[in-house]
Scaffold this motif. Structure first.
Motif, PDB file in Angstrom:
ATOM      1  N   ILE A  66       0.845  -1.197   0.000  1.00 54.45           N
ATOM      2  CA  ILE A  66       0.000   0.000   0.000  1.00 54.45           C
ATOM      3  C   ILE A  66       0.877   1.243   0.000  1.00 54.45           C
ATOM      4  O   ILE A  66       1.672   1.458   0.923  1.00 54.45           O
ATOM      5  CB  ILE A  66      -0.935   0.014   1.228  1.00 54.45           C
ATOM      6  CG1 ILE A  66      -1.818  -1.237   1.236  1.00 54.45           C
ATOM      7  CG2 ILE A  66      -1.792   1.271   1.231  1.00 54.45           C
ATOM      8  CD1 ILE A  66      -2.719  -1.340   2.462  1.00 54.45           C
ATOM      9  N   THR A  67       0.726   2.057  -1.018  1.00 52.12           N
ATOM     10  CA  THR A  67       1.479   3.307  -1.126  1.00 52.12           C
ATOM     11  C   THR A  67       0.670   4.461  -0.526  1.00 52.12           C
ATOM     12  O   THR A  67      -0.518   4.311  -0.210  1.00 52.12           O
ATOM     13  CB  THR A  67       1.786   3.632  -2.590  1.00 52.12           C
ATOM     14  OG1 THR A  67       0.558   3.943  -3.271  1.00 52.12           O
ATOM     15  CG2 THR A  67       2.473   2.459  -3.280  1.00 52.12           C
ATOM     16  N   SER A  68       1.315   5.604  -0.390  1.00 50.12           N
ATOM     17  CA  SER A  68       0.605   6.774   0.127  1.00 50.12           C
ATOM     18  C   SER A  68      -0.520   7.180  -0.817  1.00 50.12           C
ATOM     19  O   SER A  68      -1.592   7.617  -0.373  1.00 50.12           O
ATOM     20  CB  SER A  68       1.575   7.943   0.330  1.00 50.12           C
ATOM     21  OG  SER A  68       2.220   8.280  -0.886  1.00 50.12           O
ATOM     22  N   ARG A  69      -0.329   7.025  -2.117  1.00 47.85           N
ATOM     23  CA  ARG A  69      -1.398   7.333  -3.070  1.00 47.85           C
ATOM     24  C   ARG A  69      -2.556   6.353  -2.922  1.00 47.85           C
ATOM     25  O   ARG A  69      -3.725   6.740  -3.023  1.00 47.85           O
ATOM     26  CB  ARG A  69      -0.852   7.304  -4.501  1.00 47.85           C
ATOM     27  CG  ARG A  69      -1.890   7.663  -5.549  1.00 47.85           C
ATOM     28  CD  ARG A  69      -1.262   7.854  -6.923  1.00 47.85           C
ATOM     29  NE  ARG A  69      -0.551   6.673  -7.375  1.00 47.85           N
ATOM     30  CZ  ARG A  69       0.201   6.625  -8.476  1.00 47.85           C
ATOM     31  NH1 ARG A  69       0.353   7.711  -9.221  1.00 47.85           N
ATOM     32  NH2 ARG A  69       0.818   5.511  -8.823  1.00 47.85           N
ATOM     33  N   ASP A  70      -2.235   5.080  -2.663  1.00 53.13           N
ATOM     34  CA  ASP A  70      -3.290   4.099  -2.424  1.00 53.13           C
ATOM     35  C   ASP A  70      -4.123   4.490  -1.202  1.00 53.13           C
ATOM     36  O   ASP A  70      -5.361   4.383  -1.223  1.00 53.13           O
ATOM     37  CB  ASP A  70      -2.695   2.715  -2.199  1.00 53.13           C
ATOM     38  CG  ASP A  70      -1.947   2.179  -3.404  1.00 53.13           C
ATOM     39  OD1 ASP A  70      -2.241   2.630  -4.528  1.00 53.13           O
ATOM     40  OD2 ASP A  70      -1.051   1.334  -3.200  1.00 53.13           O
ATOM     41  N   ARG A  71      -3.462   4.934  -0.150  1.00 49.31           N
ATOM     42  CA  ARG A  71      -4.177   5.340   1.058  1.00 49.31           C
ATOM     43  C   ARG A  71      -5.084   6.531   0.777  1.00 49.31           C
ATOM     44  O   ARG A  71      -6.203   6.607   1.294  1.00 49.31           O
ATOM     45  CB  ARG A  71      -3.189   5.681   2.177  1.00 49.31           C
ATOM     46  CG  ARG A  71      -2.376   4.511   2.662  1.00 49.31           C
ATOM     47  CD  ARG A  71      -1.544   4.847   3.872  1.00 49.31           C
ATOM     48  NE  ARG A  71      -2.384   5.162   5.028  1.00 49.31           N
ATOM     49  CZ  ARG A  71      -2.008   4.968   6.287  1.00 49.31           C
ATOM     50  NH1 ARG A  71      -0.813   4.466   6.551  1.00 49.31           N
ATOM     51  NH2 ARG A  71      -2.791   5.268   7.280  1.00 49.31           N
ATOM     52  N   GLN A  72      -4.610   7.430  -0.060  1.00 48.18           N
ATOM     53  CA  GLN A  72      -5.437   8.573  -0.428  1.00 48.18           C
ATOM     54  C   GLN A  72      -6.684   8.111  -1.179  1.00 48.18           C
ATOM     55  O   GLN A  72      -7.798   8.598  -0.929  1.00 48.18           O
ATOM     56  CB  GLN A  72      -4.625   9.543  -1.285  1.00 48.18           C
ATOM     57  CG  GLN A  72      -5.347  10.846  -1.605  1.00 48.18           C
ATOM     58  CD  GLN A  72      -4.474  11.790  -2.413  1.00 48.18           C
ATOM     59  OE1 GLN A  72      -3.313  11.491  -2.706  1.00 48.18           O
ATOM     60  NE2 GLN A  72      -5.036  12.927  -2.773  1.00 48.18           N
ATOM     61  N   LEU A  73      -6.511   7.160  -2.083  1.00 44.99           N
ATOM     62  CA  LEU A  73      -7.644   6.630  -2.835  1.00 44.99           C
ATOM     63  C   LEU A  73      -8.625   5.907  -1.915  1.00 44.99           C
ATOM     64  O   LEU A  73      -9.848   6.071  -2.044  1.00 44.99           O
ATOM     65  CB  LEU A  73      -7.154   5.688  -3.929  1.00 44.99           C
ATOM     66  CG  LEU A  73      -8.240   4.962  -4.734  1.00 44.99           C
ATOM     67  CD1 LEU A  73      -9.182   5.957  -5.398  1.00 44.99           C
ATOM     68  CD2 LEU A  73      -7.600   4.030  -5.769  1.00 44.99           C
ATOM     69  N   LEU A  74      -8.105   5.105  -0.989  1.00 45.06           N
ATOM     70  CA  LEU A  74      -8.983   4.399  -0.055  1.00 45.06           C
ATOM     71  C   LEU A  74      -9.810   5.389   0.768  1.00 45.06           C
ATOM     72  O   LEU A  74     -11.003   5.163   1.011  1.00 45.06           O
ATOM     73  CB  LEU A  74      -8.156   3.497   0.860  1.00 45.06           C
ATOM     74  CG  LEU A  74      -7.449   2.307   0.202  1.00 45.06           C
ATOM     75  CD1 LEU A  74      -6.584   1.575   1.218  1.00 45.06           C
ATOM     76  CD2 LEU A  74      -8.444   1.367  -0.456  1.00 45.06           C
ATOM     77  N   GLN A  75      -9.186   6.478   1.195  1.00 47.28           N
ATOM     78  CA  GLN A  75      -9.918   7.471   1.973  1.00 47.28           C
ATOM     79  C   GLN A  75     -10.980   8.164   1.117  1.00 47.28           C
ATOM     80  O   GLN A  75     -12.098   8.425   1.579  1.00 47.28           O
ATOM     81  CB  GLN A  75      -8.960   8.508   2.556  1.00 47.28           C
ATOM     82  CG  GLN A  75      -9.616   9.480   3.528  1.00 47.28           C
ATOM     83  CD  GLN A  75     -10.230   8.768   4.722  1.00 47.28           C
ATOM     84  OE1 GLN A  75      -9.545   8.003   5.428  1.00 47.28           O
ATOM     85  NE2 GLN A  75     -11.516   8.979   4.954  1.00 47.28           N
ATOM     86  N   LEU A  76     -10.648   8.471  -0.127  1.00 43.49           N
ATOM     87  CA  LEU A  76     -11.625   9.085  -1.026  1.00 43.49           C
ATOM     88  C   LEU A  76     -12.839   8.184  -1.216  1.00 43.49           C
ATOM     89  O   LEU A  76     -13.985   8.654  -1.176  1.00 43.49           O
ATOM     90  CB  LEU A  76     -10.971   9.376  -2.381  1.00 43.49           C
ATOM     91  CG  LEU A  76     -10.056  10.602  -2.455  1.00 43.49           C
ATOM     92  CD1 LEU A  76      -9.261  10.581  -3.756  1.00 43.49           C
ATOM     93  CD2 LEU A  76     -10.862  11.888  -2.336  1.00 43.49           C
ATOM     94  N   LEU A  77     -12.615   6.900  -1.409  1.00 40.76           N
ATOM     95  CA  LEU A  77     -13.724   5.980  -1.600  1.00 40.76           C
ATOM     96  C   LEU A  77     -14.498   5.755  -0.309  1.00 40.76           C
ATOM     97  O   LEU A  77     -15.714   5.537  -0.335  1.00 40.76           O
ATOM     98  CB  LEU A  77     -13.213   4.651  -2.160  1.00 40.76           C
ATOM     99  CG  LEU A  77     -12.699   4.722  -3.602  1.00 40.76           C
ATOM    100  CD1 LEU A  77     -12.042   3.406  -4.003  1.00 40.76           C
ATOM    101  CD2 LEU A  77     -13.834   5.070  -4.556  1.00 40.76           C
ATOM    102  N   ASP A  78     -13.817   5.814   0.816  1.00 40.45           N
ATOM    103  CA  ASP A  78     -14.491   5.711   2.105  1.00 40.45           C
ATOM    104  C   ASP A  78     -15.427   6.903   2.311  1.00 40.45           C
ATOM    105  O   ASP A  78     -16.555   6.762   2.781  1.00 40.45           O
ATOM    106  CB  ASP A  78     -13.450   5.654   3.227  1.00 40.45           C
ATOM    107  CG  ASP A  78     -14.037   5.190   4.556  1.00 40.45           C
ATOM    108  OD1 ASP A  78     -15.153   4.637   4.565  1.00 40.45           O
ATOM    109  OD2 ASP A  78     -13.380   5.399   5.586  1.00 40.45           O
ATOM    110  N   ASP A  79     -14.956   8.064   1.914  1.00 40.68           N
ATOM    111  CA  ASP A  79     -15.738   9.289   2.103  1.00 40.68           C
ATOM    112  C   ASP A  79     -16.839   9.453   1.062  1.00 40.68           C
ATOM    113  O   ASP A  79     -17.927   9.950   1.374  1.00 40.68           O
ATOM    114  CB  ASP A  79     -14.828  10.516   2.032  1.00 40.68           C
ATOM    115  CG  ASP A  79     -13.897  10.635   3.219  1.00 40.68           C
ATOM    116  OD1 ASP A  79     -14.203  10.049   4.278  1.00 40.68           O
ATOM    117  OD2 ASP A  79     -12.861  11.314   3.098  1.00 40.68           O
TER     118      ASP A  79
END
Length: 283
Positions: A16-29
């Protein structure tokens, strides 16, 4: 398909990269994003985006769906959290561990949501602001709240989203009303009553942005609003306009202005708004 719950999240962390974490948060929100939206926000090359989305799906972090297109072919892939993505976000935000069943139900509900088109339209508005900020160093999307978060924080309104947009030292707050063109305009105008109530309670006096489906509908809305008294600032633009640019027509004016040029007042403290701390608004 989501990976089994028995897979340890710790074993996925190295992938999991920092960009992946950003995407996961976007989809969570924000529930659902298309391939094109993810590409424009987070990647330079579309092919790189497609490959990475596939890898995250194989890890169980993402899930996807798409529908048949009228006339043949398929619509774009729509991306949402997979089971491991739900687990990761739950751990990050100290929420209860989701089961495979609840994760599957979440994907099913989102894919069958009758308001999916409207949700993607509201998300598209903020995607365009995000892309603009990537290309213009002085611009920032400081806040992107979904309808759910906006309603939770302000309670009296049901906007399709709320944001804080900054250019250099100027910051404007706004509420978004993304219009699909299916509601009678009288019902659209009636939504302003709730914003009036929020202002009377001391809440922020942010412009309400009606993002409309056509020039004709925009003209008719201005005719309905012309001459009406109220404390709510209103501005309109159409879907083909880039929201950061000088495309917003305030009601009662004749010239279009940039989003950052609209009036914005954070208001006074209100009892049920957690964004106010000792009388000071905290963006």
């Amino acid at each position: 398909m989501p990976q089994s719950r028995s897979v340890s999240l710790l074993s996925i962390y190295p992938h999991i990269t920092s960009r992946d974490r950003q995407l996961l948060q976007l989809l969570d929100d924000h529930q659902v994003l298309t391939t094109d939206q993810v590409h424009r926000m987070l990647f330079l090359a579309r092919r790189t985006c497609q490959i990475r989305l596939g890898e995250l799906t194989a890890l169980g972090l993402l899930d996807r769906f798409r529908f048949a297109r009228a006339g043949g072919g398929s619509q774009p892939w729509h991306w949402t959290l997979g089971h491991q993505g739900h687990r990761f976000q739950a751990a990050a935000h100290r929420r209860p561990e989701p089961t495979v069943r609840t994760s599957r139900q979440s994907v099913d509900r989102r894919s069958a949501n009758p308001n999916l088109t409207h949700l993607l339209m509201a998300n598209e508005f903020f995607v365009r602001l995000t892309v603009h900020a990537r290309q213009h160093p002085q611009a920032r999307l400081d806040r992107w709240w979904s309808e759910t978060m906006t309603t939770k924080q302000f309670r009296t309104i049901t906007a399709d989203g709320h944001g804080l947009w900054s250019v250099a030292d100027a910051t404007v707050g706004f509420f978004l009303e993304a219009d699909t063109g299916t509601e009678p305009l009288g019902r659209v105008v009636a939504k302003l009553d709730r914003y009036e109530q929020l202002i009377r309670r001391g809440g922020p006096r942010y412009p309400v942005l009606f993002w409309l489906s056509s020039d004709q509908r925009e003209g008719h809305l201005h005719q309905l609003l012309r001459g009406q008294r109220g404390d709510v600032p209103v501005a309109t633009a159409t879907h083909d306009a880039e929201p950061a640019e000088a495309v917003w027509l305030p009601v009662g004016d004749t010239g279009r202005v940039r989003l950052a040029g609209l009036p914005s007042d954070h208001g006074q403290p209100v009892a049920d708004n957690p964004n106010y701390d000792d009388g000071v608004f905290v963006p």
